[in-house]
Design an enzyme around this catalytic site. Structure first.
Site, mmCIF file in Angstrom:
data_model
loop_
_atom_site.group_PDB
_atom_site.id
_atom_site.type_symbol
_atom_site.label_atom_id
_atom_site.label_comp_id
_atom_site.label_asym_id
_atom_site.label_seq_id
_atom_site.Cartn_x
_atom_site.Cartn_y
_atom_site.Cartn_z
ATOM 1 C CG ASP A 1 -5.148 -0.833 -2.914
ATOM 2 O OD1 ASP A 1 -5.652 -1.966 -2.745
ATOM 3 O OD2 ASP A 1 -4.968 -0.031 -1.992
ATOM 4 C CD GLN B 1 -2.908 6.188 -3.658
ATOM 5 O OE1 GLN B 1 -3.503 6.833 -4.511
ATOM 6 N NE2 GLN B 1 -2.526 6.685 -2.499
ATOM 7 N NE ARG C 1 -4.253 -1.416 1.382
ATOM 8 C CZ ARG C 1 -5.448 -1.392 1.957
ATOM 9 N NH1 ARG C 1 -5.561 -1.067 3.217
ATOM 10 N NH2 ARG C 1 -6.529 -1.660 1.254
ATOM 11 C CB SER D 1 -8.321 0.309 -2.489
ATOM 12 O OG SER D 1 -7.526 0.357 -1.332
ATOM 13 C CE1 TYR E 1 -6.752 -3.900 5.949
ATOM 14 C CE2 TYR E 1 -4.411 -3.832 5.436
ATOM 15 C CZ TYR E 1 -5.712 -4.072 5.053
ATOM 16 O OH TYR E 1 -5.987 -4.459 3.777
#
Lengths: 374, 374
Positions: free
Chosen positions: B130, B127, B122, B133, B226
């Site tokens: 990802d 991105q 991450r 996500s 997280y």
């Protein structure tokens, strides 16, 4: 003697609404009336008995009917319930004068005074009693949620690190109360919205909600705020333009209806077949036969990858708010007829006069009388 | 020799997504690779075969697997499919390293190079790859639609001739990608939204979306974006505040998960019992055991009038956009490894190094290796 106003636990299949919510029951009680509810009346609309204040309870529909001078209902009373009404009772509800002939005859024969909320005149003063509109607004909102839930796509545009997701295209057909609420909801969710109505006068309302008005070059303003039926030539011209907009849409919500008649068929099979697989049609007019040729009331038909949702009872799916709004409509209708806790209907008031379905052994609503008695 | 990149029709039950959408397939083909799809691969995501340009077709999964040097997938390949892979093949997909031990072992034993999209680091540069996500954003959107569809209330405030309908109260627990998208969607629909996350750093993001942040006085920032697990005392304090906000909510969307571990239990039975009848909980963490004590994955449990939706496969319900985003994630991941149509993985690139699950007969992801090999 204070009037006793009763409300039943609705017994029609799938009906989840209730005609009296706690807020309105309390207002009626405060106005001097006695309010009598069948136990559990509001449960399916998420109003537990404990939420009601200042009311009385009866263990059965029969007990409510034998005591109540005024009976409030959502759906038409059954024949059995009509037989159990007190002599001289007043019934107020959606009485479906065009569809429920046996019940209308029974109301007449029992000399019941009945008011159909469908018949409340659409005049400015009666807007707060317009139950067709309040329930249609809910149906319009819910129809878009159903469309969004069936669609394999986002409604809003989404900008992510992996690029942009295009917003969905929603087409709303019919820009009455349901259609306008559908437009507003689809816009809220970020869809690109087009709308169409045969009544060109709706154009500005549609635009004010951020939707594009589909111009077909055909107009069909009718009486009483409803659309008139179109000629064949007008229909063909309208159809050509509409079909191309339907083909471009991810979701179509149709809301076109004419009271007492089958819903106009606006989306033929061929138009459905031009839509992309995964697209959705939610047909609010399903109970009146549907605006789409493939609609089956209460079912989801998948045709060449396009889902056609024959939506029925949409207002009941938002039973809490639908009941809240309906009960307020009833209160606003009934209030002028309750003087110091007693019932006194002013028949010179056009709202009561026009909403009256049966009274003193007669069918007062002319189209219904003609349909039933010729 | 140009690399052959293959994609299967997903065979896992209920999986509707596809790893290659037409837009991405075409880009891969333009980069010099050969793209080989199993017939009907995109059908359930509403991408018919005819929508793909410049690709080749195979009639079976076996035919794709025996020719492809790179296999793209959504779900982990089955053991049977792993056995059918070409020697030296590369597999990229959600490989569920924590859950699918037999498949990981098989990939290792067959000396397959596998990349798990869950393991893509991450970092800012990654991105656009990802996939957790991108799929979580879809789940967050869909969860709110499901909540809205179960609720007997409007989400937006509604002002009508018969008075005002109050907007619904939505509580979102967990303000990761799914939670933020849930907040945005509930706000779009006009709900009053509160949100909570143990990571206080999410406070500003929550507020920027127009939601209120629930302050419990407890913070639990963890590694890798997280949340860490809380102590008992922290949990009790958090619970007291949360329980009162849950009781006030019409709809709760829970999105809290810790990778490789059961989802934290945030909503105990007692909290559900304090909610009003008709309220709804949509538990996105259902597949990891759920954030609510009453959640059953894939089911809607009704407890004292409160619906608890154990949501599974939410991204798949928006298969079109979910596939589009996932395929772009795969493209962005794979692009640097395709040079003039040939495969060339740069192992010094931390994205490839960290996302690698198995390679050259070894399990490269340390936590998975420990769990499987001790």
């Amino acid at each position: 003697m204070p009037v006793i106003i009763g409300a039943l636990r609705e017994s029609a299949p799938r009906e989840t609404r209730v005609s009296l919510v706690p807020e309105v029951a309390e207002k009626l009680a405060q106005s001097g009336a006695r309010v009598l509810l069948e136990r559990g009346a509001g449960a399916s609309a998420q109003f537990p008995d404990a939420a009601y204040r200042g009311v009385e309870w009866a263990d059965s529909a029969a007990a409510v009917l034998e005591q109540s001078q005024v009976v409030l209902a959502v759906q038409p009373l059954s024949l059995e319930h009509i037989q159990a009404l007190k002599p001289g009772a007043v019934v107020v509800g959606f009485l479906q004068p065009y569809a429920r002939r046996e019940e209308v005859k029974a109301l007449k024969e029992r000399r019941i005074t009945s008011f159909a909320m469908e018949l409340v005149p659409r005049i400015s003063r009666a807007q707060s009693m317009d139950a067709l509109s309040s329930q249609a607004a809910i149906a319009g909102y819910k129809a878009v949620l159903i469309a969004a839930n069936h669609l394999p796509k986002f409604l809003p545009m989404l900008t992510t690190a992996a690029g942009t997701i295009r917003p969905a295209q929603v087409l709303v057909i019919g820009a009455g109360v349901a259609g306008l609420q559908a437009i507003a909801t689809a816009r809220r969710l970020g869809a690109v919205v087009e709308a169409y109505d045969v009544r060109g006068a709706t154009r500005e309302q549609v635009k004010s909600l951020g939707a594009k008005f589909v111009e077909t070059g055909v107009s069909a303003e009718g009486a009483g705020g409803y659309a008139r039926e179109l000629t064949e030539e007008e229909k063909r011209k309208q159809q050509e333009v509409l079909d191309s907009r339907i083909a471009a849409a991810d979701a179509v919500v149709t809301t076109a209806s004419v009271p007492g008649r089958p819903a106009p068929k606006i989306i033929p099979r061929a138009a459905v077949e031009r839509m992309r697989p995964g697209s959705v049609i939610v047909d609010i007019a399903a109970e009146q036969g549907g605006n789409c040729e493939l609609t089956r009331a209460g079912e989801v038909v998948t045709h060449q990858g396009v889902k056609v949702v024959g939506a029925v009872g949409l207002a009941g799916e938002l039973a809490y708010n639908a009941s809240e709004m309906y009960a307020r409509n009833l209160l606003n209708f009934l209030k002028p007829a309750i003087q110091k806790g007693e019932l006194a209907i002013d028949w010179s008031d056009e709202v009561f006069a026009q909403a009256c379905l049966t009274h003193a052994g007669e069918i007062k609503h002319e189209p219904t009388r003609k349909a039933i008695e010729g």
